[in-house]
Design an enzyme around this catalytic site. Structure first.
Site, PDB file in Angstrom:
ATOM      1  N   ILE A  24       0.894  -1.210  -0.046  1.00  0.00           N
ATOM      2  CA  ILE A  24      -0.025   0.041   0.080  1.00  0.00           C
ATOM      3  C   ILE A  24       0.766   1.297  -0.006  1.00  0.00           C
ATOM      4  O   ILE A  24       0.265   2.487  -0.008  1.00  0.00           O
ATOM      5  CB  ILE A  24      -0.760  -0.079   1.216  1.00  0.00           C
ATOM      6  CG1 ILE A  24      -0.181  -0.155   2.563  1.00  0.00           C
ATOM      7  CG2 ILE A  24      -1.852  -1.038   1.192  1.00  0.00           C
ATOM      8  CD1 ILE A  24      -0.966   0.068   3.867  1.00  0.00           C
ATOM      9  N   GLY A  25       2.187   1.103   0.090  1.00  0.00           N
ATOM     10  CA  GLY A  25       2.925   2.414  -0.089  1.00  0.00           C
ATOM     11  C   GLY A  25       4.592   1.961   0.221  1.00  0.00           C
ATOM     12  O   GLY A  25       4.877   0.979   0.623  1.00  0.00           O
ATOM     13  N   HIS A  26       5.157   2.963  -0.090  1.00  0.00           N
ATOM     14  CA  HIS A  26       6.750   2.997   0.188  1.00  0.00           C
ATOM     15  C   HIS A  26       7.280   4.046   0.840  1.00  0.00           C
ATOM     16  O   HIS A  26       6.989   5.174   0.561  1.00  0.00           O
ATOM     17  CB  HIS A  26       7.287   2.809  -1.083  1.00  0.00           C
ATOM     18  CG  HIS A  26       7.121   1.634  -2.014  1.00  0.00           C
ATOM     19  ND1 HIS A  26       7.521   0.249  -1.997  1.00  0.00           N
ATOM     20  CD2 HIS A  26       6.589   1.660  -3.051  1.00  0.00           C
ATOM     21  CE1 HIS A  26       7.064  -0.724  -2.879  1.00  0.00           C
ATOM     22  NE2 HIS A  26       6.410   0.265  -3.551  1.00  0.00           N
ATOM     23  N   ALA A  47      10.620   5.977   3.240  1.00  0.00           N
ATOM     24  CA  ALA A  47      11.800   6.386   3.020  1.00  0.00           C
ATOM     25  C   ALA A  47      12.752   4.915   3.288  1.00  0.00           C
ATOM     26  O   ALA A  47      13.825   4.857   2.314  1.00  0.00           O
ATOM     27  CB  ALA A  47      12.349   7.364   4.033  1.00  0.00           C
ATOM     28  N   PHE A  48      12.705   3.982   4.067  1.00  0.00           N
ATOM     29  CA  PHE A  48      13.399   2.860   4.149  1.00  0.00           C
ATOM     30  C   PHE A  48      12.591   1.588   4.387  1.00  0.00           C
ATOM     31  O   PHE A  48      13.182   0.695   5.005  1.00  0.00           O
ATOM     32  CB  PHE A  48      14.513   3.049   5.263  1.00  0.00           C
ATOM     33  CG  PHE A  48      15.282   4.227   5.321  1.00  0.00           C
ATOM     34  CD1 PHE A  48      16.596   4.088   4.554  1.00  0.00           C
ATOM     35  CD2 PHE A  48      15.049   5.592   5.623  1.00  0.00           C
ATOM     36  CE1 PHE A  48      17.196   5.234   4.024  1.00  0.00           C
ATOM     37  CE2 PHE A  48      16.010   6.496   5.506  1.00  0.00           C
ATOM     38  CZ  PHE A  48      17.125   6.246   4.837  1.00  0.00           C
ATOM     39  N   VAL A  61       5.462  -0.699   2.737  1.00  0.00           N
ATOM     40  CA  VAL A  61       4.362  -0.934   3.818  1.00  0.00           C
ATOM     41  C   VAL A  61       3.252  -1.878   3.151  1.00  0.00           C
ATOM     42  O   VAL A  61       2.916  -1.795   1.938  1.00  0.00           O
ATOM     43  CB  VAL A  61       3.604   0.487   4.167  1.00  0.00           C
ATOM     44  CG1 VAL A  61       2.667   0.308   5.144  1.00  0.00           C
ATOM     45  CG2 VAL A  61       4.791   1.169   4.406  1.00  0.00           C
ATOM     46  N   LYS A  64       5.131  -2.249   8.223  1.00  0.00           N
ATOM     47  CA  LYS A  64       6.207  -1.608   7.177  1.00  0.00           C
ATOM     48  C   LYS A  64       7.486  -2.882   7.409  1.00  0.00           C
ATOM     49  O   LYS A  64       7.925  -3.047   8.660  1.00  0.00           O
ATOM     50  CB  LYS A  64       6.824  -0.367   8.132  1.00  0.00           C
ATOM     51  CG  LYS A  64       7.857   0.472   7.442  1.00  0.00           C
ATOM     52  CD  LYS A  64       7.992   1.658   8.067  1.00  0.00           C
ATOM     53  CE  LYS A  64       9.112   2.492   7.149  1.00  0.00           C
ATOM     54  NZ  LYS A  64       9.501   3.728   7.538  1.00  0.00           N
ATOM     55  N   ASP A 102      11.495  14.824   6.611  1.00  0.00           N
ATOM     56  CA  ASP A 102      11.092  14.351   5.485  1.00  0.00           C
ATOM     57  C   ASP A 102       9.437  14.530   5.590  1.00  0.00           C
ATOM     58  O   ASP A 102       8.642  13.659   5.151  1.00  0.00           O
ATOM     59  CB  ASP A 102      11.147  12.772   5.235  1.00  0.00           C
ATOM     60  CG  ASP A 102      10.957  12.256   3.920  1.00  0.00           C
ATOM     61  OD1 ASP A 102      11.094  13.112   2.891  1.00  0.00           O
ATOM     62  OD2 ASP A 102      10.685  10.849   3.706  1.00  0.00           O
TER      63      ASP A 102
END
Length: 678
Positions: A355-357, A359-360, A363, A378, A472
């Site tokens: 469902i997402g990316h 910074a490191f 997800v 995550k 960020d």
């Protein structure tokens, strides 16, 4: 076999083994030094990570190579029989400006240790002359982020086998195994070649566990494409991009199958020693030489065993130290999850659950088997940097309590995996709500979101025991709950400092368009650099436009590359500030509120950090409890001096006393220029 021949046979076997070990090569990042790693072109070393194309803050076309400095034998003397080899490496592709065009990188076997090919689609492997028949042999496995029709690329996210050409002989879509090269996550790759069966296989995964099935499987006689000795390493390039290609870990091993005898019909290699016939008078010397080789081989083996034990013990100590540091940080957290239940919850970390990316890390959506609760899992990167960012995020967010923070439920550290479990935000990220939702986000929701983000930043900057600088802040890191309340997340880049303490200089990290100009120049993150990022978010939410857009146009004021702050400031100068409002709102907003929000966005985006408000001040302005400071009609230029400016260029530092930096910006151009006067 007669007893008298047995000792000589054993010695002969030892001799063959010693000879084969002479032709074997083995190394990894733990054993490489600056003298055994050769960096060419734009490649450089940065915190034990090799960056192939530099770290450009502005779009750039670059090419670089990183090679093992000693040549590796790839063919047996006097034959075309190829060596078997295997290599494992972790790499990442990051981009401050995702809209910029990419490039890619490749694992390369090259006859040359001094030349670098062209940038762009050539990946530093080849130049146009060679591509049209000018020579330049190599074998490479490319990881391409640029779809180039000229080279018959299938997309901008593929792996391919290149044989003396950047037009791949065989190619596979990395999306088929759930890997996105441009996600910013660490990607692991395994390449194996069997010299006996002449088969090449490539595996790619986010996990440190090698997948069952290879993404590339090719029948290939490498001996036809290599010389006796070749160089191994990596090559990468960009094409007008801020894309950064980093190799975070690398191990390599090659050897010859002792059962594979050299082909007697092959012509002698130019690099092989000349063959000599053995006379009777030299046999005693030969036997002595055999004994010497065996003794030397035993000695080398003992040294290698000792070195291996030492390296392994150091690795075990580091892992124990890391585990202990994790335990010390997570003892306060609510729950430790098992790897098994999180793997089950995410259906084996299925690509369909992404469902997402961050910074490191990546997800995933998960459903906990015991409670049935839906959560966000995550999965942190496996590099050393990913582990340190995991500790940073864990230690910071585990101690914070605010209604506008994403709630951390727990953690898991098993099987080399690092996992964090958060509440799932049903309305996704603010980024998706602005640009991907079928219905435009309403103005009341936008205003509530901006107030929520300003509130939590004021908490981080002024109300925590230690000040937290997020570093960020952007719309993709702002999540929305069921009531469209903002929840700030992704603290992988965050830093804690004591209040009123001068921050340390680091390498500027974050996303282009949200970075304060003084942060890009000095690497010093302060609360005012967070304020600048928040200002970019404010303008983005009000205008419905990204901080930096390509091929955008609005009322004829924006060129090919559009900077949102420049554009809004130009409208303010012309007395047309309200025309910056998102047209998808169709005028359904209170004009006084919209004007106030736009002015707060410009005030927070002021190029002079001292002129920006605090986050407490921003909250009061948005609520109408304080007047917005006078925002000049023309975007100001600013000059500031410092008695000690830390300049960082490819990991070198120099001190500049009494330096003056002049930063000038133009409302008509998306540029930032600096003048250093000594």
């Amino acid at each position: 076999m007669p007893p008298r021949q047995t000792p000589f046979f054993i010695v002969f076997l030892c001799f063959l083994n010693a000879c084969s070990s002479v032709f074997a090569t083995q190394f990894d990042f733990g054993t490489l030094t600056m003298s055994t790693l050769k960096l060419l072109g734009d490649a450089h070393l940065n915190n034990n990570t090799v960056s192939l194309t530099g770290d450009p803050a502005v779009p750039n076309s670059a090419a670089g190579r990183a090679l093992y400095s000693d040549p590796v034998r790839f063919r047996q003397p006097g034959s075309l029989s190829p060596a078997s080899f295997s290599t494992f490496f972790s790499f990442s592709v990051t981009n401050l400006n995702p809209s910029s065009v990419g490039g890619g990188l490749a694992f390369v076997i090259s006859p040359d240790s001094s030349a670098v090919g062209d940038s762009g689609g050539f990946l530093g492997l080849q130049n146009p002359a060679a591509a049209t028949g000018g020579g330049g042999g190599f074998v490479a496995v490319e990881f391409d982020t640029l779809m180039d029709v000229e080279f018959s690329d299938i997309n901008g996210n593929h792996v391919g086998l290149d044989l003396n050409s950047v037009v791949s002989a065989q190619v596979s879509d990395l999306g088929s195994v759930g890997v996105d090269l441009k996600s910013g996550d660490s990607v692991n790759a395994w390449i194996e070649y069997d010299g006996s069966s002449k088969g090449l296989r490539v595996w790619v995964s986010y996990s440190t566990v090698r997948p069952k099935d290879p993404i590339l499987k090719v029948d290939l006689d490498v001996g036809m494409y290599v010389n006796d000795f070749m160089y191994v390493g990596f090559s990468g390039s960009t094409q007008g991009s801020t894309e950064v290609h980093s190799v975070e870990w690398w191990s390599f091993n090659s050897s010859f199958d002792s059962a594979a005898a050299p082909a007697t019909t092959s012509a002698p290699s130019a690099t092989s020693p000349p063959e000599q016939k053995e006379s009777k008078s030299s046999r005693k010397g030969t036997v002595g030489a055999v004994a010497g080789v065996v003794t030397a081989g035993a000695f080398v083996l003992a040294l290698f065993a000792g070195a291996f034990i030492w390296v392994y013990s150091k690795k075990v100590k580091r892992m124990k130290k890391f585990d202990q540091s994790i335990e010390s940080e997570i003892i306060r957290l609510p729950k430790e999850f098992s790897y098994k239940e999180l793997k089950f919850a995410t259906k084996g970390f299925s690509a369909n659950r992404v469902i997402g990316h961050g910074a490191f890390g990546t997800v995933y959506k998960g459903v906990l088997p015991e409670s049935g609760d839906t959560v966000a899992v995550k999965r942190c990167n496996h590099s050393g940097q990913g582990k340190s960012e995991f500790l940073s995020e864990l230690s910071i967010i585990g101690s914070l309590r605010h209604r506008n923070l994403v709630h951390l439920q727990g953690w898991c550290h098993e099987k080399g995996e690092i996992l964090l479990v958060y509440d799932l935000m049903p309305n996704g990220s603010l980024d998706k709500a602005l640009y991907e939702a079928r219905m435009p986000l309403s103005w009341p929701h936008r205003l509530k979101i901006l107030l929520g983000v300003s509130s939590v930043l004021a908490y981080l900057h002024h109300e925590c025991e230690n000040q937290v600088i997020h570093r960020d802040i952007k719309t993709s890191n702002i999540m929305l709950d069921e009531g469209f309340n903002a929840r700030l997340g992704d603290f992988g880049l965050a830093r804690q400092t004591q209040h009123d303490k001068s921050p340390d200089a680091t390498v500027a990290a974050g996303t282009m368009g949200y970075l304060a100009p003084e942060y890009v120049l000095t690497g010093r993150a302060t609360e005012k650099t967070d304020v600048f990022s928040y200002g970019a978010v404010v303008l983005e939410v009000a205008c419905g436009r990204r901080p930096i857009e390509k091929d955008a146009a609005a009322n004829g004021k924006v060129g090919v590359s559009s900077n949102l702050v420049e554009w809004v400031w130009s409208l303010h100068q012309e007395g047309k500030l309200l025309t910056a409002a998102d047209p998808r709102l169709e005028g359904e907003f209170e004009e006084g509120e919209m004007r106030r929000v736009l002015l707060v966005g410009l005030a927070c985006s002021h190029p002079d950090s001292m002129a920006r408000p605090t986050m407490r001040g921003a909250v009061q302005m948005l609520l109408g409890e304080a007047e917005v400071p006078i925002v000049p009609r023309a975007k100001p230029s600013t000059s500031y001096s410092t008695s000690h400016l830390l300049l960082s260029l490819q990991d070198s530092e120099s001190d500049c006393n009494n330096a003056m930096i002049t930063i000038s910006t133009s409302s008509s151009e998306n540029t930032l220029s600096g003048r250093l006067i000594l």
